[in-house]
Design a protein around this motif. Structure first.
Motif, PDB file in Angstrom:
ATOM      1  N   PHE A  28       0.793  -1.155   0.172  1.00 20.97           N
ATOM      2  CA  PHE A  28       0.052   0.122  -0.009  1.00 20.97           C
ATOM      3  C   PHE A  28       0.969   1.378  -0.144  1.00 20.97           C
ATOM      4  O   PHE A  28       0.518   2.185  -0.607  1.00 20.97           O
ATOM      5  CB  PHE A  28      -0.943  -0.206   1.188  1.00 20.97           C
ATOM      6  CG  PHE A  28      -1.690   1.250   1.340  1.00 20.97           C
ATOM      7  CD1 PHE A  28      -2.905   1.314   0.376  1.00 20.97           C
ATOM      8  CD2 PHE A  28      -1.276   2.263   2.198  1.00 20.97           C
ATOM      9  CE1 PHE A  28      -3.551   2.663   0.577  1.00 20.97           C
ATOM     10  CE2 PHE A  28      -2.338   3.443   2.343  1.00 20.97           C
ATOM     11  CZ  PHE A  28      -3.171   3.620   1.494  1.00 20.97           C
ATOM     12  N   ARG A  29       1.793   1.246   0.821  1.00 15.74           N
ATOM     13  CA  ARG A  29       2.594   2.476   0.962  1.00 15.74           C
ATOM     14  C   ARG A  29       3.460   2.638  -0.434  1.00 15.74           C
ATOM     15  O   ARG A  29       3.690   3.736  -0.987  1.00 15.74           O
ATOM     16  CB  ARG A  29       4.045   2.281   1.970  1.00 15.74           C
ATOM     17  CG  ARG A  29       3.424   2.280   3.346  1.00 15.74           C
ATOM     18  CD  ARG A  29       4.290   2.382   4.303  1.00 15.74           C
ATOM     19  NE  ARG A  29       5.163   3.675   4.162  1.00 15.74           N
ATOM     20  CZ  ARG A  29       6.047   4.348   4.974  1.00 15.74           C
ATOM     21  NH1 ARG A  29       5.929   3.325   6.277  1.00 15.74           N
ATOM     22  NH2 ARG A  29       6.584   5.183   5.309  1.00 15.74           N
ATOM     23  N   LEU A  30       3.679   1.457  -1.253  1.00 17.28           N
ATOM     24  CA  LEU A  30       4.621   1.778  -2.626  1.00 17.28           C
ATOM     25  C   LEU A  30       3.645   2.139  -3.565  1.00 17.28           C
ATOM     26  O   LEU A  30       3.873   3.154  -4.424  1.00 17.28           O
ATOM     27  CB  LEU A  30       4.882   0.309  -2.923  1.00 17.28           C
ATOM     28  CG  LEU A  30       5.874   0.372  -4.216  1.00 17.28           C
ATOM     29  CD1 LEU A  30       7.187   1.102  -3.979  1.00 17.28           C
ATOM     30  CD2 LEU A  30       6.259  -0.929  -4.597  1.00 17.28           C
ATOM     31  N   LEU A  70      13.558  13.867  -3.101  1.00 23.44           N
ATOM     32  CA  LEU A  70      13.424  13.865  -4.521  1.00 23.44           C
ATOM     33  C   LEU A  70      13.265  15.165  -4.965  1.00 23.44           C
ATOM     34  O   LEU A  70      13.549  15.373  -6.174  1.00 23.44           O
ATOM     35  CB  LEU A  70      12.034  12.918  -4.658  1.00 23.44           C
ATOM     36  CG  LEU A  70      12.271  11.423  -4.600  1.00 23.44           C
ATOM     37  CD1 LEU A  70      10.836  10.947  -4.774  1.00 23.44           C
ATOM     38  CD2 LEU A  70      13.094  10.877  -5.572  1.00 23.44           C
ATOM     39  N   CYS A  71      12.665  16.184  -4.288  1.00 24.41           N
ATOM     40  CA  CYS A  71      12.326  17.523  -4.859  1.00 24.41           C
ATOM     41  C   CYS A  71      13.771  18.119  -4.816  1.00 24.41           C
ATOM     42  O   CYS A  71      14.071  18.897  -5.772  1.00 24.41           O
ATOM     43  CB  CYS A  71      11.399  18.124  -3.919  1.00 24.41           C
ATOM     44  SG  CYS A  71       9.689  17.854  -4.020  1.00 24.41           S
ATOM     45  N   ALA A  72      14.602  17.932  -4.060  1.00 20.63           N
ATOM     46  CA  ALA A  72      16.050  18.380  -3.796  1.00 20.63           C
ATOM     47  C   ALA A  72      16.855  17.961  -5.204  1.00 20.63           C
ATOM     48  O   ALA A  72      17.583  18.602  -6.094  1.00 20.63           O
ATOM     49  CB  ALA A  72      16.808  18.191  -2.748  1.00 20.63           C
ATOM     50  N   ALA A 108       8.357   5.593  -0.536  1.00 22.69           N
ATOM     51  CA  ALA A 108       7.627   4.555   0.300  1.00 22.69           C
ATOM     52  C   ALA A 108       8.288   4.169   1.687  1.00 22.69           C
ATOM     53  O   ALA A 108       7.461   4.224   2.686  1.00 22.69           O
ATOM     54  CB  ALA A 108       7.323   3.278  -0.489  1.00 22.69           C
ATOM     55  N   VAL A 109       9.685   4.315   1.550  1.00 25.18           N
ATOM     56  CA  VAL A 109      10.465   4.071   3.023  1.00 25.18           C
ATOM     57  C   VAL A 109      10.683   5.141   3.713  1.00 25.18           C
ATOM     58  O   VAL A 109      10.446   5.255   4.902  1.00 25.18           O
ATOM     59  CB  VAL A 109      11.680   3.169   2.352  1.00 25.18           C
ATOM     60  CG1 VAL A 109      12.688   3.342   3.618  1.00 25.18           C
ATOM     61  CG2 VAL A 109      11.788   1.763   1.689  1.00 25.18           C
ATOM     62  N   LEU A 110      10.989   6.383   3.238  1.00 21.07           N
ATOM     63  CA  LEU A 110      11.334   7.576   3.754  1.00 21.07           C
ATOM     64  C   LEU A 110      10.135   8.274   4.285  1.00 21.07           C
ATOM     65  O   LEU A 110      10.068   9.048   5.138  1.00 21.07           O
ATOM     66  CB  LEU A 110      12.527   8.365   3.200  1.00 21.07           C
ATOM     67  CG  LEU A 110      13.924   7.539   3.162  1.00 21.07           C
ATOM     68  CD1 LEU A 110      14.621   8.327   2.555  1.00 21.07           C
ATOM     69  CD2 LEU A 110      14.179   7.034   4.773  1.00 21.07           C
ATOM     70  N   SER A 168      12.722   5.812  -6.987  1.00 23.96           N
ATOM     71  CA  SER A 168      12.213   7.007  -6.405  1.00 23.96           C
ATOM     72  C   SER A 168      10.875   6.409  -5.706  1.00 23.96           C
ATOM     73  O   SER A 168      10.432   6.896  -4.634  1.00 23.96           O
ATOM     74  CB  SER A 168      11.902   8.186  -7.515  1.00 23.96           C
ATOM     75  OG  SER A 168      10.926   7.575  -8.518  1.00 23.96           O
ATOM     76  N   GLY A 169      10.136   5.393  -6.043  1.00 23.21           N
ATOM     77  CA  GLY A 169       9.005   5.130  -5.627  1.00 23.21           C
ATOM     78  C   GLY A 169       9.417   4.236  -4.244  1.00 23.21           C
ATOM     79  O   GLY A 169       8.681   4.503  -3.323  1.00 23.21           O
ATOM     80  N   LEU A 170      10.472   3.560  -4.337  1.00 26.70           N
ATOM     81  CA  LEU A 170      10.861   3.020  -2.884  1.00 26.70           C
ATOM     82  C   LEU A 170      11.558   3.858  -2.017  1.00 26.70           C
ATOM     83  O   LEU A 170      11.198   4.059  -0.684  1.00 26.70           O
ATOM     84  CB  LEU A 170      11.827   1.802  -3.328  1.00 26.70           C
ATOM     85  CG  LEU A 170      11.350   0.647  -3.804  1.00 26.70           C
ATOM     86  CD1 LEU A 170      12.693  -0.212  -4.352  1.00 26.70           C
ATOM     87  CD2 LEU A 170      10.556  -0.203  -2.951  1.00 26.70           C
TER      88      LEU A 170
END
Length: 86
Positions: free
Chosen positions: A35-37, A79-81, A69-71, A64-66
Motif C-alpha cells: 500500500f505504501r508503494l 526527490l524534490c532536491a 515509500a520507505v522514507l 524513487s517510488g521505493l
C-alpha cells in the motif's frame, strides 16, 4: 521476469519457514508495504503534474517510488532536491 519469479518463490518459502501462526502477521506487514508503494507512486504522479507547472520534473521509477515509500516526507524532500539541483 526471472527476478519476479525468484521473489515470489522466496516469499512463499519464507512463509513456509515462519510457520502457520505467523502467516497473518507477515501478510499484514507485506500488504502495508504494498500500500505504501502504491501510494508513493500516486504521490510521484501528483508531484510530476504539479512540478510541470513550474518546470521541475520528478522521475517516476521504482527507485524513487521505493525511496518515497520507505522514507515518507523526508524522501519527498530528497526527490524534490534532486529534481531542482540535478
Amino acid at each position: 521476469m526471472k527476478i519476479i519469479g525468484i521473489a515470489i518463490v522466496g516469499v512463499v518459502l519464507l512463509l513456509l519457514v515462519v510457520g502457520r501462526k505467523h502467516i497473518p502477521k507477515v501478510l499484514e506487514k507485506l500488504s502495508i508495504y504494498w500500500f505504501r508503494l502504491a501510494f508513493a507512486f500516486l504521490v510521484l504522479f501528483a508531484m510530476n503534474i504539479a512540478g510541470g507547472f513550474i518546470g521541475v520534473y520528478v522521475p517516476i521509477n521504482i527507485a524513487s517510488g521505493l525511496l518515497l515509500a520507505v522514507l515518507g516526507i523526508p524522501g519527498m524532500a530528497t526527490l524534490c532536491a534532486f529534481a531542482v539541483f540535478l
